[in-house]
Design a protein around this motif. Structure first.
Motif, PDB file in Angstrom:
ATOM      1  N   TYR A  56      35.429  37.553  31.360  1.00  0.00           N
ATOM      2  CA  TYR A  56      35.425  37.800  29.927  1.00  0.00           C
ATOM      3  C   TYR A  56      36.762  37.550  29.229  1.00  0.00           C
ATOM      4  CZ  TYR A  56      34.651  40.007  25.455  1.00  0.00           C
ATOM      5  OH  TYR A  56      34.553  40.228  24.117  1.00  0.00           O
ATOM      6  N   PRO A  57      37.910  38.032  29.809  1.00  0.00           N
ATOM      7  CA  PRO A  57      39.182  37.845  29.102  1.00  0.00           C
ATOM      8  C   PRO A  57      39.500  36.371  28.826  1.00  0.00           C
ATOM      9  CG  PRO A  57      39.498  38.952  31.235  1.00  0.00           C
ATOM     10  CD  PRO A  57      38.046  38.822  31.022  1.00  0.00           C
ATOM     11  N   ARG A  58      38.933  35.448  29.598  1.00  0.00           N
ATOM     12  CA  ARG A  58      39.275  34.044  29.431  1.00  0.00           C
ATOM     13  C   ARG A  58      38.311  33.316  28.492  1.00  0.00           C
ATOM     14  NH1 ARG A  58      43.052  34.799  31.733  1.00  0.00           N
ATOM     15  NH2 ARG A  58      43.554  33.767  33.670  1.00  0.00           N
ATOM     16  N   LEU A  59      37.194  33.955  28.196  1.00  0.00           N
ATOM     17  CA  LEU A  59      36.151  33.238  27.460  1.00  0.00           C
ATOM     18  C   LEU A  59      36.445  33.173  25.961  1.00  0.00           C
ATOM     19  CD1 LEU A  59      32.875  34.413  29.219  1.00  0.00           C
ATOM     20  CD2 LEU A  59      33.740  32.097  29.077  1.00  0.00           C
ATOM     21  N   GLY A  60      37.370  32.305  25.604  1.00  0.00           N
ATOM     22  CA  GLY A  60      37.627  32.081  24.184  1.00  0.00           C
ATOM     23  C   GLY A  60      37.425  30.621  23.874  1.00  0.00           C
ATOM     24  N   LEU A  61      37.663  30.261  22.618  1.00  0.00           N
ATOM     25  CA  LEU A  61      37.500  28.863  22.233  1.00  0.00           C
ATOM     26  C   LEU A  61      38.429  27.954  23.030  1.00  0.00           C
ATOM     27  CD1 LEU A  61      36.955  28.485  18.402  1.00  0.00           C
ATOM     28  CD2 LEU A  61      35.611  27.541  20.302  1.00  0.00           C
ATOM     29  N   GLU A  62      39.648  28.449  23.297  1.00  0.00           N
ATOM     30  CA  GLU A  62      40.637  27.620  23.988  1.00  0.00           C
ATOM     31  C   GLU A  62      40.189  27.255  25.385  1.00  0.00           C
ATOM     32  OE1 GLU A  62      44.257  29.809  23.800  1.00  0.00           O
ATOM     33  OE2 GLU A  62      44.263  29.640  21.609  1.00  0.00           O
ATOM     34  N   PHE A  63      39.383  28.135  25.985  1.00  0.00           N
ATOM     35  CA  PHE A  63      38.899  27.859  27.330  1.00  0.00           C
ATOM     36  C   PHE A  63      38.071  26.570  27.335  1.00  0.00           C
ATOM     37  CE2 PHE A  63      36.033  28.808  31.001  1.00  0.00           C
ATOM     38  CZ  PHE A  63      37.031  28.863  31.962  1.00  0.00           C
ATOM     39  N   PHE A  64      37.390  26.306  26.223  1.00  0.00           N
ATOM     40  CA  PHE A  64      36.552  25.112  26.141  1.00  0.00           C
ATOM     41  C   PHE A  64      37.330  23.888  25.671  1.00  0.00           C
ATOM     42  CE2 PHE A  64      33.670  28.648  25.898  1.00  0.00           C
ATOM     43  CZ  PHE A  64      32.641  28.263  26.730  1.00  0.00           C
TER      44      PHE A  64
END
Lengths: 313, 310
Positions: A56-64
């Motif tokens: 969860y902590p990594r799941l942001g827009l930047e991850f994509f």
């Protein structure tokens, strides 16, 4: 006479007592069955939730929108999801027309002879071949014999081979459900065989075929072993050339020869690293894959349910 | 008179015999045939590629040595290629998986087919289907990150890479296969058999165990064989969580490589096309193909031979 009746009644009581005793087993088994199903579901739910919370902590827009990186916190799955999408385009374009054509042939055209028997045996056999064997086939045939290299085209074709039996089986099943009188009616007004197939058989079996296609695509997204076997790279910090150009003819096919990575390989790569931070990335990628495949499969299952409910011949 | 009318009727040119139309029909039929025959081509290609790449390998390593040696050390200075070191890992993980999947899958199938209400069944079956669709790399993550650490709390000596964790996870992965194929087989048993048993005073459990299960044996056994075939060919779970060190061992707490894990570990490195390392994965793949092929044929045979007809 009365004695006889009494004896019968006694026997009957005994039988009833026996049945009562065995009914207890019914209850016990039903309980065990429910317990197993519940505990399996709960175990898997815990595993899935754990994965989601880890990632969860990594799941942001930047991850994509980030490339993979040596710094876990900056790493993303941009090259992986674009790679997966491009590979799936190739897979779709190859497996769907071919699978439907093969299914139509086997159901509508094939005469009962050695050739159709041979094809049938092969189709059912291919569904049971482990996916990694397809990877070896692709490595020997596509990568080296055909000289396609470790490219998006090779991966797309490999996954197409894996998906083919799924599409064929789904096509055949839904075609088989169409009653003969539909075809007879079309023939009676002068339609040729192909007109019957194109205007009646395929449109009416559309829902079932689509279900098979979606399930096959969901499987292709998650397939890892065959794509690793053909030698897909695990660290890709570039994108394949864009398929849509700015100048005429607006389409280019250079991307087919490009190196690539796909979502499950990216995840595998991050799992294989010792550092905890990369495991977080792996969990986040896993969450993306699960959501994607679950949405596709869920849609397919619902679609099949709706089709079954709606169509009454 | 009637005949005259028929002859006078103008037939639409669209319906008259036309060479062009017949020709197109033939072309289309041929195209469809080619698509279908492609399945035969794929099978032939698989066998051809594996055999042709494995032949040079077997000139270097004799078939006897390959099948009887228990050491697999392609990366050491003394290279030895004994497939038994990989087969032991494959069989151990498969066995653990079956130990989990066969009882759970069978009980689930019996429960769904004979005990569950319509509503419960319609809820659980789609969930099972969704589970079949979960990618194996995710199950690999579960085995390494969650199940093995959990097992370590019970058995502290367990190493990070072992065959027990991935075996159990593989078993959980296979449960839906066994459950849905067995359930289909049991549901195919005609209702009259159940009614007959109930009329004799049998309970649900007695009917399920003594009437339905024996009648559906062929389907149930076929589901087990399908499960074995899945487990033998399963790659990512064992490649991630069982370690990739080929060791001849049947001990579930050891780390070991399966045939599939070996292929993955070689493919991840730099492959020299035509080298012995490259050829060895085809020899390993051929072994795997033969194993699954035997299982698939066995499954087909069981289903055909022991299917009860009503």
């Amino acid at each position: 006479m009365a004695e006889n009746n009494a004896k019968q009644l006694k026997d009957l009581d005994q039988i009833r007592a026996l049945i009562q005793k065995h009914k207890k087993n019914d209850f016990i088994f039903a309980f065990i069955g429910m317990f197993i199903i519940a505990s399996l579901t709960i175990t898997l739910l815990i595993l899935f939730l754990d994965l989601f919370f880890d990632g969860y902590p990594r799941l942001g827009l930047e991850f994509f929108s980030n490339y993979p990186s040596r710094k876990a916190i900056q790493a993303g799955i941009l090259s992986a999801w674009i790679g997966s999408s491009l590979v799936l385009i190739v897979t779709f374009l190859v497996a769907v027309p071919m699978g439907i054509a093969a299914g139509v042939y086997l159901e509508e055209y094939a005469k009962k002879n050695w050739l159709s028997d041979l094809i049938e045996i092969n189709v059912s056999n291919l569904a049971g071949v482990p996916s990694i064997i397809y990877g070896l086939l692709a490595l020997g045939l596509f990568v080296y014999s055909f000289g396609l290299g470790q490219s998006i085209l090779t991966a797309g074709l490999t996954l197409a081979l894996l998906m083919l039996p799924v599409v064929i089986v789904a096509t055949r099943e839904s075609i088989r459900a169409i009653p003969v009188h539909i075809r007879e009616a079309a023939f009676a007004v002068g339609a040729t065989k192909w007109q019957v197939v194109l205007n009646h058989v395929i449109p009416y079996s559309y829902g079932g075929i689509l279900t098979g296609v979606i399930i096959g695509m969901a499987r292709a997204i998650g397939e890892t072993a065959p794509v690793i076997t053909i030698g897909a790279l695990t660290f890709i910090a570039f994108l394949p050339p864009s398929p849509i150009g700015t100048e005429a003819p607006f389409l280019n096919f250079d991307w087919l020869q490009s190196g690539f990575t796909v979502l499950p390989i990216q995840m595998f790569n991050w799992i294989s690293r010792p550092q905890y931070e990369f495991h977080v990335n792996a969990a986040a990628t896993g969450a993306v894959i699960i959501v994607l495949t679950a949405l596709m499969n869920g849609f397919a299952i619902k679609l099949r349910y709706d089709v079954r409910k709606k169509i009454k011949w | 008179m009637a005949i005259n009318v028929m002859q006078d009727t103008v037939i639409s040119p669209k319906l008259s015999k036309s060479f062009r139309r017949n020709f197109i029909e033939r072309i289309i039929e041929f195209g469809l045939l080619i698509s279908a025959a492609f399945a035969v081509f794929i099978t032939t290609a698989i066998v051809y590629v594996l055999v042709s790449e494995a032949i040079p390998f077997f000139e270097y390593v004799s078939v006897y040595e390959f099948l009887t040696d228990t050491v697999w050390t392609p990366n050491y200075s003394i290279k030895r290629y004994g497939i038994l070191a990989l087969i032991s890992g494959t069989l151990t993980t498969t066995f653990i998986a079956l130990l989990v999947a066969v009882p759970l899958g069978t009980i689930t199938a019996i429960y769904l087919s004979e005990f569950a209400s319509h509503k419960v069944r319609e809820t659980i079956k789609p969930i099972l289907e969704l589970l079949v669709g979960v990618p194996t790399v995710v199950f690999g993550y579960f085995a390494l990150m969650l199940v093995t650490p959990f097992l370590q709390t019970i058995y502290p000596d367990l190493t990070t890479f072992n065959m027990l964790g991935p075996g159990i996870v593989m078993g959980i992965m296979i449960v839906p296969y066994i459950a849905s194929v067995s359930e289909d087989a049991m549901r195919a048993v005609p209702m009259s058999m159940r009614e007959g048993a109930y009329a004799m005073g049998a309970t649900r459990f007695q009917t399920a165990i003594r009437v339905i299960a024996p009648a559906a044996t062929s389907g149930i056994v076929a589901s087990y064989i399908l499960a074995i075939s899945r487990a033998v060919g399963e790659t990512m779970i064992v490649a991630i969580a069982a370690g990739q060190q080929p060791t001849f061992t049947f001990n579930p707490v050891d780390s070991a490589a399966t045939i599939t894990a070996y292929i993955v570990s070689v493919a991840l490195g730099d492959l020299e096309h035509g080298g012995i390392g490259y050829q060895s994965i085809f020899a390993a793949g051929l072994t795997l193909l033969v194993m699954t092929l035997v299982l698939n044929i066995l499954g087909h045979w069981v289903r055909k031979k022991y299917t009860e007809r009503y």
